[in-house]
Design an enzyme around this catalytic site. Structure first.
Site, PDB file in Angstrom:
ATOM      1  N   LYS A  13       0.832  -1.217   0.000  1.00  0.00           N
ATOM      2  CA  LYS A  13       0.000   0.000   0.000  1.00  0.00           C
ATOM      3  C   LYS A  13       0.862   1.260   0.000  1.00  0.00           C
ATOM      4  O   LYS A  13       0.649   2.185  -0.785  1.00  0.00           O
ATOM      5  CB  LYS A  13      -0.925   0.037   1.237  1.00  0.00           C
ATOM      6  CG  LYS A  13      -1.783  -1.193   1.422  1.00  0.00           C
ATOM      7  CD  LYS A  13      -2.634  -1.105   2.675  1.00  0.00           C
ATOM      8  CE  LYS A  13      -1.893  -1.044   3.991  1.00  0.00           C
ATOM      9  NZ  LYS A  13      -1.110  -2.246   4.327  1.00  0.00           N
ATOM     10  N   ARG A  88      -9.305   1.170   9.123  1.00  0.00           N
ATOM     11  CA  ARG A  88      -8.878  -0.190   9.459  1.00  0.00           C
ATOM     12  C   ARG A  88      -9.891  -0.910  10.332  1.00  0.00           C
ATOM     13  O   ARG A  88      -9.660  -2.065  10.688  1.00  0.00           O
ATOM     14  CB  ARG A  88      -7.559  -0.111  10.254  1.00  0.00           C
ATOM     15  CG  ARG A  88      -6.321  -0.320   9.430  1.00  0.00           C
ATOM     16  CD  ARG A  88      -5.163   0.078  10.314  1.00  0.00           C
ATOM     17  NE  ARG A  88      -4.036  -0.751  10.122  1.00  0.00           N
ATOM     18  CZ  ARG A  88      -2.950  -0.352   9.449  1.00  0.00           C
ATOM     19  NH1 ARG A  88      -2.900   0.838   8.888  1.00  0.00           N
ATOM     20  NH2 ARG A  88      -1.918  -1.143   9.349  1.00  0.00           N
ATOM     21  N   ARG A 131      12.301  -5.972   5.215  1.00  0.00           N
ATOM     22  CA  ARG A 131      12.190  -4.530   4.935  1.00  0.00           C
ATOM     23  C   ARG A 131      13.178  -3.726   5.793  1.00  0.00           C
ATOM     24  O   ARG A 131      13.347  -3.982   6.975  1.00  0.00           O
ATOM     25  CB  ARG A 131      10.768  -4.041   5.230  1.00  0.00           C
ATOM     26  CG  ARG A 131      10.666  -2.515   5.152  1.00  0.00           C
ATOM     27  CD  ARG A 131       9.259  -2.021   5.095  1.00  0.00           C
ATOM     28  NE  ARG A 131       8.432  -2.457   6.203  1.00  0.00           N
ATOM     29  CZ  ARG A 131       7.127  -2.229   6.268  1.00  0.00           C
ATOM     30  NH1 ARG A 131       6.518  -1.589   5.296  1.00  0.00           N
ATOM     31  NH2 ARG A 131       6.433  -2.663   7.297  1.00  0.00           N
ATOM     32  N   ARG A 164      12.013  -1.595  11.205  1.00  0.00           N
ATOM     33  CA  ARG A 164      10.909  -1.118  12.034  1.00  0.00           C
ATOM     34  C   ARG A 164      10.710  -2.052  13.218  1.00  0.00           C
ATOM     35  O   ARG A 164      10.832  -3.263  13.080  1.00  0.00           O
ATOM     36  CB  ARG A 164       9.618  -1.077  11.190  1.00  0.00           C
ATOM     37  CG  ARG A 164       9.346   0.258  10.586  1.00  0.00           C
ATOM     38  CD  ARG A 164       8.234   0.253   9.564  1.00  0.00           C
ATOM     39  NE  ARG A 164       6.952  -0.300  10.002  1.00  0.00           N
ATOM     40  CZ  ARG A 164       5.825  -0.233   9.287  1.00  0.00           C
ATOM     41  NH1 ARG A 164       5.827   0.388   8.114  1.00  0.00           N
ATOM     42  NH2 ARG A 164       4.710  -0.763   9.725  1.00  0.00           N
ATOM     43  N   ARG A 175       0.209  -8.606  13.667  1.00  0.00           N
ATOM     44  CA  ARG A 175      -0.389  -7.608  12.760  1.00  0.00           C
ATOM     45  C   ARG A 175      -1.278  -8.288  11.719  1.00  0.00           C
ATOM     46  O   ARG A 175      -2.349  -7.781  11.376  1.00  0.00           O
ATOM     47  CB  ARG A 175       0.716  -6.800  12.065  1.00  0.00           C
ATOM     48  CG  ARG A 175       1.432  -5.841  13.014  1.00  0.00           C
ATOM     49  CD  ARG A 175       2.759  -5.359  12.457  1.00  0.00           C
ATOM     50  NE  ARG A 175       2.641  -4.623  11.224  1.00  0.00           N
ATOM     51  CZ  ARG A 175       3.635  -4.452  10.359  1.00  0.00           C
ATOM     52  NH1 ARG A 175       4.835  -4.999  10.598  1.00  0.00           N
ATOM     53  NH2 ARG A 175       3.466  -3.740   9.273  1.00  0.00           N
TER      54      ARG A 175
HETATM   55  P1  AP5 Z   1       4.904  -1.493   1.841  1.00  0.00           P
HETATM   56  O1  AP5 Z   1       4.622  -0.700   0.618  1.00  0.00           O
HETATM   57  O2  AP5 Z   1       5.457  -0.806   3.037  1.00  0.00           O
HETATM   58  O3  AP5 Z   1       3.576  -2.279   2.278  1.00  0.00           O
HETATM   59  P2  AP5 Z   1       2.413  -1.763   3.206  1.00  0.00           P
HETATM   60  O4  AP5 Z   1       1.192  -2.511   2.760  1.00  0.00           O
HETATM   61  O5  AP5 Z   1       2.339  -0.271   3.215  1.00  0.00           O
HETATM   62  O6  AP5 Z   1       2.934  -2.352   4.587  1.00  0.00           O
HETATM   63  P3  AP5 Z   1       3.042  -1.692   6.030  1.00  0.00           P
HETATM   64  O7  AP5 Z   1       3.767  -2.705   6.879  1.00  0.00           O
HETATM   65  O8  AP5 Z   1       3.618  -0.325   6.008  1.00  0.00           O
HETATM   66  O9  AP5 Z   1       1.531  -1.634   6.351  1.00  0.00           O
HETATM   67  P4  AP5 Z   1       0.845  -1.694   7.684  1.00  0.00           P
HETATM   68  O10 AP5 Z   1      -0.531  -1.453   7.235  1.00  0.00           O
HETATM   69  O11 AP5 Z   1       1.026  -2.875   8.543  1.00  0.00           O
HETATM   70  O12 AP5 Z   1       1.648  -0.591   8.510  1.00  0.00           O
HETATM   71  P5  AP5 Z   1       1.306   0.901   8.851  1.00  0.00           P
HETATM   72  O13 AP5 Z   1       2.571   1.636   8.749  1.00  0.00           O
HETATM   73  O14 AP5 Z   1       0.128   1.386   8.083  1.00  0.00           O
HETATM   74  O15 AP5 Z   1       5.825  -2.721   1.398  1.00  0.00           O
HETATM   75  C1  AP5 Z   1       6.310  -3.657   2.338  1.00  0.00           C
HETATM   76  C2  AP5 Z   1       7.635  -4.267   1.829  1.00  0.00           C
HETATM   77  O16 AP5 Z   1       7.381  -4.955   0.613  1.00  0.00           O
HETATM   78  C3  AP5 Z   1       8.726  -3.228   1.504  1.00  0.00           C
HETATM   79  O17 AP5 Z   1       9.990  -3.781   1.808  1.00  0.00           O
HETATM   80  C4  AP5 Z   1       8.599  -3.013   0.001  1.00  0.00           C
HETATM   81  O18 AP5 Z   1       9.810  -2.609  -0.590  1.00  0.00           O
HETATM   82  C5  AP5 Z   1       8.169  -4.396  -0.448  1.00  0.00           C
HETATM   83  N1  AP5 Z   1       7.333  -4.393  -1.636  1.00  0.00           N
HETATM   84  C6  AP5 Z   1       6.328  -3.521  -1.956  1.00  0.00           C
HETATM   85  N2  AP5 Z   1       5.761  -3.862  -3.123  1.00  0.00           N
HETATM   86  C7  AP5 Z   1       6.413  -4.974  -3.564  1.00  0.00           C
HETATM   87  C8  AP5 Z   1       6.293  -5.816  -4.719  1.00  0.00           C
HETATM   88  N3  AP5 Z   1       5.374  -5.582  -5.686  1.00  0.00           N
HETATM   89  N4  AP5 Z   1       7.119  -6.872  -4.809  1.00  0.00           N
HETATM   90  C9  AP5 Z   1       8.048  -7.138  -3.851  1.00  0.00           C
HETATM   91  N5  AP5 Z   1       8.226  -6.377  -2.741  1.00  0.00           N
HETATM   92  C10 AP5 Z   1       7.404  -5.314  -2.597  1.00  0.00           C
HETATM   93  O19 AP5 Z   1       0.841   0.787  10.360  1.00  0.00           O
HETATM   94  C11 AP5 Z   1       1.744   0.462  11.390  1.00  0.00           C
HETATM   95  C12 AP5 Z   1       1.016   0.459  12.734  1.00  0.00           C
HETATM   96  O20 AP5 Z   1       0.460   1.767  12.981  1.00  0.00           O
HETATM   97  C13 AP5 Z   1      -0.187  -0.484  12.845  1.00  0.00           C
HETATM   98  O21 AP5 Z   1       0.215  -1.795  13.188  1.00  0.00           O
HETATM   99  C14 AP5 Z   1      -0.999   0.196  13.958  1.00  0.00           C
HETATM  100  O22 AP5 Z   1      -0.435  -0.031  15.213  1.00  0.00           O
HETATM  101  C15 AP5 Z   1      -0.807   1.681  13.625  1.00  0.00           C
HETATM  102  N6  AP5 Z   1      -1.853   2.175  12.709  1.00  0.00           N
HETATM  103  C16 AP5 Z   1      -1.656   2.646  11.443  1.00  0.00           C
HETATM  104  N7  AP5 Z   1      -2.828   3.009  10.903  1.00  0.00           N
HETATM  105  C17 AP5 Z   1      -3.782   2.754  11.836  1.00  0.00           C
HETATM  106  C18 AP5 Z   1      -5.196   2.885  11.853  1.00  0.00           C
HETATM  107  N8  AP5 Z   1      -5.880   3.362  10.792  1.00  0.00           N
HETATM  108  N9  AP5 Z   1      -5.858   2.527  12.976  1.00  0.00           N
HETATM  109  C19 AP5 Z   1      -5.207   2.062  14.060  1.00  0.00           C
HETATM  110  N10 AP5 Z   1      -3.861   1.887  14.103  1.00  0.00           N
HETATM  111  C20 AP5 Z   1      -3.162   2.243  12.999  1.00  0.00           C
END
Ligand code: AP5
Length: 218
Positions: A13, A88, A131, A164, A175
């Site tokens: 994402k 979410r 990552r 991270r 997660r």
């Molecule tokens: P990446 O693009 O970072 O994937 P992502 O889906 O954004 O993954 P995240 O881990 O950032 O998502 P998340 O939803 O768990 O974390 P968030 O930061 O929102 O890609 C991941 C990896 O894959 C990278 O190494 C990339 O290079 C690689 N990659 C990408 N595309 C690829 C491809 N096509 N092929 C191969 N490799 C690829 O949230 C973190 C925490 O914050 C949550 O756990 C929660 O505690 C809190 N939080 C955030 N939002 C909320 C909310 N709305 N409500 C409550 N808590 C929240």
């Protein structure tokens, strides 16, 4: 264009939202990035969020809803936005509906598409456990899939690459479980409204990007 990106951790994402911001001027609103910045700054919000994030739990709805509402009202969102990691929970989705309804008519915001990123669990764990992120400019790498030119050093700014806190394997599993329980029901929530697009998000980043653009009509 106003988009929501749904999908499990590691489904890409953030990668795709950043490309839409760079190439199409859509404002990326990543609740995860905003919360991590608050943690790094040591603000009261950051202190509250850190305990939840480190164990893979969600931060309370009241905290993230306030953050998103403020961002959506900013001028940078006038040309369109991508909500990356929000909503979410069903409570967050309902709150987003209310925020949209309350916008004054000339600026009325409407979500055009909800994109559900689909990647199998084995690939998600591989992506997240490898990552690495630049501690300075937040550029993202992967130990084997997209390594930096010099190990541990950001190609873009020379900053140090870090893992991270929530990318440790036991936290990744939590997660993924939280996603299944709290966020997956949103596929039905938006599917029932005819807004949902399911996007197979495997293969090279540029191929996924091309498929995404075709799916949303960009
Ligand atoms: P990446 O693009 O970072 O994937 P992502 O889906 O954004 O993954 P995240 O881990 O950032 O998502 P998340 O939803 O768990 O974390 P968030 O930061 O929102 O890609 C991941 C990896 O894959 C990278 O190494 C990339 O290079 C690689 N990659 C990408 N595309 C690829 C491809 N096509 N092929 C191969 N490799 C690829 O949230 C973190 C925490 O914050 C949550 O756990 C929660 O505690 C809190 N939080 C955030 N939002 C909320 C909310 N709305 N409500 C409550 N808590 C929240």
């Amino acid at each position: 264009m106003r988009l929501i990106f749904l999908g499990p951790p590691g489904s890409g994402k953030g990668t795709q939202a950043a490309l839409l911001e760079q190439r199409h001027g859509l404002c990326q609103i990543s609740t995860g990035d905003i919360l991590r910045q608050a943690v790094a700054d040591g603000t009261p919000l950051g202190r509250e969020a850190k305990a939840c994030m480190d164990k893979g739990a969600l931060v309370p709805d009241r905290v993230v809803i306030g953050i998103v509402e403020e961002k959506l009202k900013g001028r940078e969102c006038e040309k369109g936005f991508v909500l990356d990691g929000f909503p979410r929970t069903t409570g967050q989705a309902e709150a987003l509906d209310a925020i949209m309804r309350d916008f004054p008519a000339p600026q009325a915001h409407r979500i055009d598409r909800v994109v559900a990123f689909q990647v199998d669990e084995g690939a998600l764990v591989t992506r997240l456990s490898g990552r690495r992120t630049c501690g300075e400019c937040q550029a993202m790498y992967h130990l084997t899939l997209s390594p930096p030119r010099v190990e541990g050093v950001c190609d873009r700014c020379g900053g140090r690459l870090v893992q991270r806190n929530d990318d440790r394997e036991e936290v990744i599993r939590e997660r993924l479980a939280v996603y299944e329980e709290s966020t997956r029901p949103l596929l039905e929530f938006y599917g029932g409204r005819g807004q949902l697009i399911r996007l197979p998000a495997v293969g090279p980043v540029e191929d996924v990007h091309a498929a995404l653009k075709a799916a949303v009509g960009l």
